[in-house]
Design a protein around this motif. Structure first.
Motif, PDB file in Angstrom:
ATOM      1  N   THR A 121      41.866  31.478  53.225  1.00 42.44           N
ATOM      2  CA  THR A 121      41.943  32.454  54.099  1.00 42.44           C
ATOM      3  C   THR A 121      42.142  33.322  52.786  1.00 42.44           C
ATOM      4  O   THR A 121      42.108  35.106  51.917  1.00 42.44           O
ATOM      5  CB  THR A 121      42.003  33.157  55.360  1.00 42.44           C
ATOM      6  OG1 THR A 121      41.844  32.475  55.861  1.00 42.44           O
ATOM      7  CG2 THR A 121      42.028  34.971  55.274  1.00 42.44           C
ATOM      8  N   LYS A 122      43.826  33.468  52.088  1.00 47.34           N
ATOM      9  CA  LYS A 122      44.291  34.566  51.103  1.00 47.34           C
ATOM     10  C   LYS A 122      43.433  34.080  49.376  1.00 47.34           C
ATOM     11  O   LYS A 122      42.864  34.761  49.347  1.00 47.34           O
ATOM     12  CB  LYS A 122      45.433  33.426  50.989  1.00 47.34           C
ATOM     13  CG  LYS A 122      46.524  33.862  50.050  1.00 47.34           C
ATOM     14  CD  LYS A 122      47.959  33.609  50.152  1.00 47.34           C
ATOM     15  CE  LYS A 122      48.464  34.041  50.839  1.00 47.34           C
ATOM     16  NZ  LYS A 122      50.014  33.790  50.988  1.00 47.34           N
ATOM     17  N   VAL A 123      42.633  32.825  49.861  1.00 49.52           N
ATOM     18  CA  VAL A 123      41.785  32.844  48.787  1.00 49.52           C
ATOM     19  C   VAL A 123      40.986  33.824  48.563  1.00 49.52           C
ATOM     20  O   VAL A 123      40.317  34.251  47.574  1.00 49.52           O
ATOM     21  CB  VAL A 123      40.843  31.520  48.304  1.00 49.52           C
ATOM     22  CG1 VAL A 123      40.231  31.283  47.835  1.00 49.52           C
ATOM     23  CG2 VAL A 123      42.772  30.166  48.134  1.00 49.52           C
ATOM     24  N   GLU A 124      40.245  33.381  49.634  1.00 47.12           N
ATOM     25  CA  GLU A 124      38.978  34.718  49.868  1.00 47.12           C
ATOM     26  C   GLU A 124      38.970  36.099  50.102  1.00 47.12           C
ATOM     27  O   GLU A 124      38.224  36.801  49.143  1.00 47.12           O
ATOM     28  CB  GLU A 124      39.005  34.337  51.297  1.00 47.12           C
ATOM     29  CG  GLU A 124      37.766  32.929  51.242  1.00 47.12           C
ATOM     30  CD  GLU A 124      36.596  32.953  50.574  1.00 47.12           C
ATOM     31  OE1 GLU A 124      35.572  33.593  50.794  1.00 47.12           O
ATOM     32  OE2 GLU A 124      36.555  32.152  49.456  1.00 47.12           O
ATOM     33  N   ASN A 125      40.386  36.581  50.224  1.00 45.23           N
ATOM     34  CA  ASN A 125      40.910  37.912  49.487  1.00 45.23           C
ATOM     35  C   ASN A 125      41.584  38.061  48.803  1.00 45.23           C
ATOM     36  O   ASN A 125      40.533  39.218  47.750  1.00 45.23           O
ATOM     37  CB  ASN A 125      42.184  38.316  50.651  1.00 45.23           C
ATOM     38  CG  ASN A 125      41.157  38.100  52.408  1.00 45.23           C
ATOM     39  OD1 ASN A 125      40.763  38.255  52.705  1.00 45.23           O
ATOM     40  ND2 ASN A 125      42.384  37.758  53.087  1.00 45.23           N
ATOM     41  N   TYR A 126      41.649  37.386  48.399  1.00 43.43           N
ATOM     42  CA  TYR A 126      41.982  37.224  46.358  1.00 43.43           C
ATOM     43  C   TYR A 126      40.923  37.215  45.459  1.00 43.43           C
ATOM     44  O   TYR A 126      41.141  38.174  44.484  1.00 43.43           O
ATOM     45  CB  TYR A 126      43.515  36.266  46.024  1.00 43.43           C
ATOM     46  CG  TYR A 126      43.415  36.059  44.629  1.00 43.43           C
ATOM     47  CD1 TYR A 126      44.436  36.978  44.348  1.00 43.43           C
ATOM     48  CD2 TYR A 126      43.111  36.062  43.003  1.00 43.43           C
ATOM     49  CE1 TYR A 126      44.931  37.865  42.899  1.00 43.43           C
ATOM     50  CE2 TYR A 126      43.022  35.990  42.274  1.00 43.43           C
ATOM     51  CZ  TYR A 126      43.950  37.315  42.150  1.00 43.43           C
ATOM     52  OH  TYR A 126      44.185  36.786  40.372  1.00 43.43           O
ATOM     53  N   LYS A 127      39.768  36.707  45.898  1.00 41.71           N
ATOM     54  CA  LYS A 127      38.714  37.255  45.244  1.00 41.71           C
ATOM     55  C   LYS A 127      37.645  38.415  45.439  1.00 41.71           C
ATOM     56  O   LYS A 127      37.246  38.476  44.378  1.00 41.71           O
ATOM     57  CB  LYS A 127      37.520  35.219  45.591  1.00 41.71           C
ATOM     58  CG  LYS A 127      36.498  35.393  44.700  1.00 41.71           C
ATOM     59  CD  LYS A 127      35.453  34.202  46.141  1.00 41.71           C
ATOM     60  CE  LYS A 127      34.254  33.966  44.839  1.00 41.71           C
ATOM     61  NZ  LYS A 127      33.133  33.352  45.277  1.00 41.71           N
ATOM     62  N   LYS A 128      37.918  38.443  46.300  1.00 42.77           N
ATOM     63  CA  LYS A 128      37.535  40.093  46.924  1.00 42.77           C
ATOM     64  C   LYS A 128      38.027  41.303  45.533  1.00 42.77           C
ATOM     65  O   LYS A 128      37.436  41.664  45.893  1.00 42.77           O
ATOM     66  CB  LYS A 128      37.434  40.373  48.255  1.00 42.77           C
ATOM     67  CG  LYS A 128      36.575  39.560  49.422  1.00 42.77           C
ATOM     68  CD  LYS A 128      37.151  39.643  51.173  1.00 42.77           C
ATOM     69  CE  LYS A 128      35.686  39.545  51.588  1.00 42.77           C
ATOM     70  NZ  LYS A 128      35.740  39.059  52.539  1.00 42.77           N
ATOM     71  N   LYS A 129      39.496  40.825  45.387  1.00 39.48           N
ATOM     72  CA  LYS A 129      40.111  41.161  44.821  1.00 39.48           C
ATOM     73  C   LYS A 129      39.729  41.514  43.621  1.00 39.48           C
ATOM     74  O   LYS A 129      39.931  42.351  43.043  1.00 39.48           O
ATOM     75  CB  LYS A 129      41.729  41.414  45.598  1.00 39.48           C
ATOM     76  CG  LYS A 129      42.214  42.418  44.593  1.00 39.48           C
ATOM     77  CD  LYS A 129      43.540  42.526  45.093  1.00 39.48           C
ATOM     78  CE  LYS A 129      44.526  41.726  44.476  1.00 39.48           C
ATOM     79  NZ  LYS A 129      45.766  41.259  44.762  1.00 39.48           N
ATOM     80  N   SER A 130      40.064  40.396  43.136  1.00 37.97           N
ATOM     81  CA  SER A 130      39.744  39.888  41.808  1.00 37.97           C
ATOM     82  C   SER A 130      38.458  39.148  40.378  1.00 37.97           C
ATOM     83  O   SER A 130      38.118  39.140  39.861  1.00 37.97           O
ATOM     84  CB  SER A 130      40.834  39.198  41.319  1.00 37.97           C
ATOM     85  OG  SER A 130      40.338  37.505  41.716  1.00 37.97           O
ATOM     86  N   LYS A 131      37.705  38.846  41.874  1.00 33.05           N
ATOM     87  CA  LYS A 131      37.637  38.088  42.095  1.00 33.05           C
ATOM     88  C   LYS A 131      37.015  37.033  41.100  1.00 33.05           C
ATOM     89  O   LYS A 131      36.393  36.113  40.572  1.00 33.05           O
ATOM     90  CB  LYS A 131      35.816  38.928  40.753  1.00 33.05           C
ATOM     91  CG  LYS A 131      35.659  40.705  40.822  1.00 33.05           C
ATOM     92  CD  LYS A 131      34.211  40.515  41.794  1.00 33.05           C
ATOM     93  CE  LYS A 131      34.947  42.022  42.221  1.00 33.05           C
ATOM     94  NZ  LYS A 131      33.374  42.053  43.886  1.00 33.05           N
ATOM     95  N   ILE A 132      37.765  36.759  41.579  1.00 31.52           N
ATOM     96  CA  ILE A 132      38.156  34.970  40.389  1.00 31.52           C
ATOM     97  C   ILE A 132      38.125  34.516  42.132  1.00 31.52           C
ATOM     98  O   ILE A 132      39.267  34.420  43.122  1.00 31.52           O
ATOM     99  CB  ILE A 132      40.021  35.290  39.868  1.00 31.52           C
ATOM    100  CG1 ILE A 132      39.207  35.708  38.583  1.00 31.52           C
ATOM    101  CG2 ILE A 132      40.242  33.776  39.308  1.00 31.52           C
ATOM    102  CD1 ILE A 132      40.806  36.202  38.210  1.00 31.52           C
ATOM    103  N   LYS A 133      37.805  33.092  41.657  1.00 35.89           N
ATOM    104  CA  LYS A 133      37.852  31.733  42.944  1.00 35.89           C
ATOM    105  C   LYS A 133      39.253  30.927  42.915  1.00 35.89           C
ATOM    106  O   LYS A 133      39.284  30.436  41.464  1.00 35.89           O
ATOM    107  CB  LYS A 133      37.015  31.479  43.289  1.00 35.89           C
ATOM    108  CG  LYS A 133      36.324  30.477  43.351  1.00 35.89           C
ATOM    109  CD  LYS A 133      35.325  29.491  44.160  1.00 35.89           C
ATOM    110  CE  LYS A 133      35.663  28.207  44.717  1.00 35.89           C
ATOM    111  NZ  LYS A 133      33.725  27.407  45.259  1.00 35.89           N
ATOM    112  N   ILE A 134      39.866  30.875  43.165  1.00 34.05           N
ATOM    113  CA  ILE A 134      40.886  29.356  43.261  1.00 34.05           C
ATOM    114  C   ILE A 134      40.330  28.251  44.596  1.00 34.05           C
ATOM    115  O   ILE A 134      40.165  28.327  45.600  1.00 34.05           O
ATOM    116  CB  ILE A 134      41.977  29.675  44.404  1.00 34.05           C
ATOM    117  CG1 ILE A 134      42.570  31.164  43.367  1.00 34.05           C
ATOM    118  CG2 ILE A 134      43.447  28.888  43.810  1.00 34.05           C
ATOM    119  CD1 ILE A 134      44.128  31.600  44.043  1.00 34.05           C
TER     120      ILE A 134
END
Length: 245
Positions: A121-134
Protein backbone atom coordinates in the motif's frame (compact mmCIF):
# COMPACT_ATOMS: atom_id res chain seq x y z
CA UNK A 1 23.29 6.90 -13.62
CA UNK A 2 26.18 4.92 -12.20
CA UNK A 3 27.22 7.90 -10.09
CA UNK A 4 25.25 9.93 -7.60
CA UNK A 5 22.88 12.16 -9.53
CA UNK A 6 21.83 15.52 -8.20
CA UNK A 7 18.39 16.38 -9.50
CA UNK A 8 18.90 20.09 -9.01
CA UNK A 9 22.09 20.18 -11.03
CA UNK A 10 21.06 18.04 -13.97
CA UNK A 11 17.82 18.91 -15.70
CA UNK A 12 15.70 16.22 -17.28
CA UNK A 13 16.35 17.73 -20.69
CA UNK A 14 20.12 17.64 -20.30
CA UNK A 15 20.05 14.25 -18.67
CA UNK A 16 18.11 12.73 -21.54
CA UNK A 17 20.99 13.56 -23.85
CA UNK A 18 23.62 11.85 -21.72
CA UNK A 19 24.83 8.37 -22.54
CA UNK A 20 24.50 6.71 -19.16
CA UNK A 21 23.67 3.22 -17.98
CA UNK A 22 20.28 2.41 -16.48
CA UNK A 23 20.40 2.12 -12.70
CA UNK A 24 18.84 -0.71 -10.72
CA UNK A 25 18.55 0.20 -7.04
CA UNK A 26 18.11 -2.84 -4.77
CA UNK A 27 17.19 -2.41 -1.11
CA UNK A 28 17.44 -5.58 0.97
CA UNK A 29 16.81 -6.77 4.51
CA UNK A 30 20.21 -8.38 4.91
CA UNK A 31 23.61 -6.73 4.75
CA UNK A 32 25.38 -9.84 3.48
CA UNK A 33 23.54 -12.25 1.20
CA UNK A 34 21.76 -9.99 -1.28
CA UNK A 35 24.36 -7.22 -1.18
CA UNK A 36 27.28 -9.60 -1.76
CA UNK A 37 25.44 -11.24 -4.64
CA UNK A 38 24.25 -8.17 -6.52
CA UNK A 39 27.35 -6.02 -6.07
CA UNK A 40 29.22 -8.59 -8.17
CA UNK A 41 26.92 -7.90 -11.12
CA UNK A 42 28.86 -4.75 -11.96
CA UNK A 43 31.90 -6.88 -12.80
CA UNK A 44 30.00 -8.80 -15.48
CA UNK A 45 27.14 -6.52 -16.56
CA UNK A 46 28.68 -3.47 -18.21
CA UNK A 47 25.53 -1.83 -19.59
CA UNK A 48 23.68 -1.48 -16.30
CA UNK A 49 24.61 0.02 -12.93
CA UNK A 50 23.46 -2.22 -10.07
CA UNK A 51 23.30 -0.51 -6.67
CA UNK A 52 22.53 -2.86 -3.74
CA UNK A 53 22.01 -1.26 -0.34
CA UNK A 54 20.97 -2.74 3.00
CA UNK A 55 19.37 -1.92 6.32
CA UNK A 56 22.65 -0.55 7.72
CA UNK A 57 23.08 2.02 4.97
CA UNK A 58 23.33 5.62 6.03
CA UNK A 59 20.29 7.82 6.35
CA UNK A 60 17.47 8.59 8.71
CA UNK A 61 16.24 4.98 8.64
CA UNK A 62 19.60 3.53 9.66
CA UNK A 63 19.31 0.64 12.11
CA UNK A 64 15.54 0.77 12.16
CA UNK A 65 13.56 -2.44 12.17
CA UNK A 66 13.63 -3.92 8.69
CA UNK A 67 10.01 -4.95 8.35
CA UNK A 68 8.60 -4.60 4.82
CA UNK A 69 7.23 -1.08 5.34
CA UNK A 70 10.56 0.21 6.61
CA UNK A 71 12.36 -1.30 3.63
CA UNK A 72 10.02 0.67 1.38
CA UNK A 73 10.80 3.78 3.47
CA UNK A 74 14.51 3.19 2.83
CA UNK A 75 13.90 2.89 -0.92
CA UNK A 76 11.89 6.11 -0.92
CA UNK A 77 14.67 7.84 1.00
CA UNK A 78 17.18 6.86 -1.68
CA UNK A 79 14.90 7.90 -4.53
CA UNK A 80 14.09 11.26 -2.97
CA UNK A 81 17.57 12.18 -1.77
CA UNK A 82 20.25 10.33 -3.72
CA UNK A 83 19.27 8.96 -7.11
CA UNK A 84 17.32 10.57 -9.93
CA UNK A 85 15.24 7.54 -10.91
CA UNK A 86 13.77 7.74 -14.40
CA UNK A 87 11.95 4.60 -15.54
CA UNK A 88 11.95 5.79 -19.16
CA UNK A 89 15.74 5.47 -19.05
CA UNK A 90 15.42 1.90 -17.77
CA UNK A 91 15.91 2.65 -14.07
CA UNK A 92 14.21 0.33 -11.60
CA UNK A 93 13.85 0.10 -7.82
CA UNK A 94 13.42 -3.16 -5.93
CA UNK A 95 12.90 -4.03 -2.27
CA UNK A 96 13.94 -7.61 -1.49
CA UNK A 97 12.42 -9.37 1.49
CA UNK A 98 12.01 -12.89 2.81
CA UNK A 99 8.64 -14.37 3.76
CA UNK A 100 10.42 -15.85 6.82
CA UNK A 101 7.32 -16.83 8.80
CA UNK A 102 7.40 -16.35 12.56
CA UNK A 103 6.03 -19.61 13.89
CA UNK A 104 5.77 -18.16 17.39
CA UNK A 105 2.92 -16.07 16.04
CA UNK A 106 -0.54 -17.70 16.46
CA UNK A 107 -1.26 -17.07 12.76
CA UNK A 108 2.09 -16.54 11.01
CA UNK A 109 0.72 -16.52 7.46
CA UNK A 110 -1.94 -13.90 8.13
CA UNK A 111 0.46 -11.79 10.15
CA UNK A 112 3.08 -11.75 7.40
CA UNK A 113 0.41 -11.14 4.76
CA UNK A 114 -0.73 -8.00 6.57
CA UNK A 115 2.86 -6.74 6.95
CA UNK A 116 3.59 -7.09 3.25
CA UNK A 117 0.20 -5.69 2.27
CA UNK A 118 0.99 -2.56 4.31
CA UNK A 119 4.28 -2.24 2.44
CA UNK A 120 2.54 -2.69 -0.89
CA UNK A 121 0.00 0.00 0.00
CA UNK A 122 2.88 2.36 0.76
CA UNK A 123 4.41 1.48 -2.62
CA UNK A 124 1.14 2.29 -4.41
CA UNK A 125 0.73 5.60 -2.57
CA UNK A 126 4.28 6.62 -3.45
CA UNK A 127 3.74 5.67 -7.09
CA UNK A 128 0.68 7.93 -7.28
CA UNK A 129 2.76 10.83 -5.98
CA UNK A 130 6.07 10.26 -7.77
CA UNK A 131 5.12 8.10 -10.80
CA UNK A 132 7.92 5.74 -9.72
CA UNK A 133 7.21 2.07 -9.05
CA UNK A 134 8.99 0.26 -6.24
CA UNK A 135 8.98 -3.45 -7.02
CA UNK A 136 8.66 -5.98 -4.20
CA UNK A 137 10.90 -9.03 -4.44
CA UNK A 138 9.66 -11.88 -2.26
CA UNK A 139 11.39 -15.16 -1.49
CA UNK A 140 9.79 -17.96 0.47
CA UNK A 141 11.17 -18.84 2.90
CA UNK A 142 14.38 -16.90 2.13
CA UNK A 143 16.55 -15.43 -0.62
CA UNK A 144 18.71 -18.55 -0.67
CA UNK A 145 15.95 -20.44 -2.48
CA UNK A 146 17.15 -18.49 -5.54
CA UNK A 147 20.60 -20.05 -5.11
CA UNK A 148 19.19 -23.55 -4.79
CA UNK A 149 17.18 -23.13 -8.00
CA UNK A 150 20.43 -22.61 -9.89
CA UNK A 151 21.03 -26.33 -9.47
CA UNK A 152 17.83 -28.06 -8.40
CA UNK A 153 14.19 -27.67 -9.31
CA UNK A 154 12.14 -28.52 -6.26
CA UNK A 155 8.63 -28.06 -4.93
CA UNK A 156 9.59 -29.24 -1.42
CA UNK A 157 8.33 -27.09 1.43
CA UNK A 158 11.11 -25.44 3.47
CA UNK A 159 10.30 -24.34 7.00
CA UNK A 160 13.07 -21.78 7.28
CA UNK A 161 16.55 -20.65 6.21
CA UNK A 162 18.25 -23.57 7.97
CA UNK A 163 16.27 -26.05 5.89
CA UNK A 164 17.24 -24.31 2.64
CA UNK A 165 20.88 -24.08 3.75
CA UNK A 166 20.96 -27.81 4.46
CA UNK A 167 19.61 -28.60 0.99
CA UNK A 168 22.07 -26.20 -0.65
CA UNK A 169 25.04 -27.80 1.08
CA UNK A 170 23.84 -31.29 0.22
CA UNK A 171 22.94 -30.82 -3.45
CA UNK A 172 24.98 -27.91 -4.84
CA UNK A 173 28.66 -26.91 -5.02
CA UNK A 174 28.04 -24.41 -2.20
CA UNK A 175 29.42 -26.51 0.61
CA UNK A 176 29.56 -24.99 4.11
CA UNK A 177 27.44 -22.11 2.86
CA UNK A 178 27.30 -18.97 4.98
CA UNK A 179 25.45 -15.71 4.37
CA UNK A 180 28.62 -13.62 4.34
CA UNK A 181 30.23 -15.67 1.57
CA UNK A 182 30.35 -14.24 -1.93
CA UNK A 183 29.14 -17.04 -4.20
CA UNK A 184 28.34 -15.13 -7.38
CA UNK A 185 31.41 -16.40 -9.27
CA UNK A 186 30.41 -19.98 -8.48
CA UNK A 187 26.79 -19.86 -9.57
CA UNK A 188 26.53 -17.19 -12.28
CA UNK A 189 27.00 -19.68 -15.14
CA UNK A 190 23.83 -21.42 -13.90
CA UNK A 191 21.65 -18.30 -14.12
CA UNK A 192 19.69 -19.48 -17.16
CA UNK A 193 18.76 -22.67 -15.29
CA UNK A 194 17.59 -20.66 -12.28
CA UNK A 195 15.43 -18.44 -14.48
CA UNK A 196 13.72 -21.47 -16.02
CA UNK A 197 13.24 -23.15 -12.66
CA UNK A 198 11.57 -20.06 -11.21
CA UNK A 199 9.10 -19.92 -14.09
CA UNK A 200 8.42 -23.62 -13.68
CA UNK A 201 7.86 -23.17 -9.95
CA UNK A 202 5.33 -20.38 -10.48
CA UNK A 203 3.47 -22.56 -12.98
CA UNK A 204 3.41 -25.33 -10.37
CA UNK A 205 1.76 -23.02 -7.84
CA UNK A 206 -0.67 -21.72 -10.47
CA UNK A 207 -1.74 -25.27 -11.21
CA UNK A 208 -2.63 -25.55 -7.51
CA UNK A 209 -5.03 -22.63 -7.96
CA UNK A 210 -2.87 -19.80 -6.64
CA UNK A 211 -2.59 -16.36 -8.18
CA UNK A 212 1.03 -15.96 -9.29
CA UNK A 213 0.64 -12.75 -11.29
CA UNK A 214 2.59 -9.60 -10.44
CA UNK A 215 2.46 -8.93 -6.72
CA UNK A 216 -0.63 -6.99 -5.67
CA UNK A 217 -2.90 -6.68 -2.64
CA UNK A 218 -5.07 -9.56 -3.81
CA UNK A 219 -2.40 -12.22 -4.25
CA UNK A 220 0.12 -11.58 -1.46
CA UNK A 221 -1.55 -14.20 0.71
CA UNK A 222 -1.33 -16.75 -2.12
CA UNK A 223 2.37 -16.01 -2.56
CA UNK A 224 3.07 -16.38 1.16
CA UNK A 225 1.33 -19.75 1.05
CA UNK A 226 3.52 -20.77 -1.90
CA UNK A 227 6.61 -22.47 -0.53
CA UNK A 228 9.11 -22.52 -2.13
CA UNK A 229 8.80 -19.33 -4.17
CA UNK A 230 10.84 -16.38 -5.40
CA UNK A 231 10.43 -13.67 -7.99
CA UNK A 232 14.10 -12.63 -7.88
CA UNK A 233 14.34 -14.10 -11.37
CA UNK A 234 12.27 -11.18 -12.71
CA UNK A 235 14.83 -8.73 -11.33
CA UNK A 236 17.82 -10.71 -12.60
CA UNK A 237 16.17 -11.28 -15.98
CA UNK A 238 15.59 -7.55 -16.34
CA UNK A 239 19.24 -6.81 -15.54
CA UNK A 240 20.30 -9.34 -18.16
CA UNK A 241 18.01 -7.73 -20.72
CA UNK A 242 19.55 -4.32 -20.04
CA UNK A 243 23.05 -5.74 -20.37
CA UNK A 244 22.24 -7.30 -23.74
CA UNK A 245 21.14 -3.90 -25.02
Amino acid sequence: MGMKRNIGEVSREKRSKRKVNPLVLIVSEGKDTEVNYFKQFNQKYVNVDVKPVDKNSTGKNKSRKTDPSNLVDKAIEYIDNKYDINEEDGDRVWCLMDVDLNYNNPDPIESRTHEIQRAYTKVENYKKKSKIKINLGLSNPCFEIWYLLHYKYTTANFKNYDAVKERIEKETPLKEYEKNKSIYSIIHDQTAIALRNCEKLRSYHEDLGKNMSDINLNNINDIIKSNPYTNVDILVGYIETLNEK
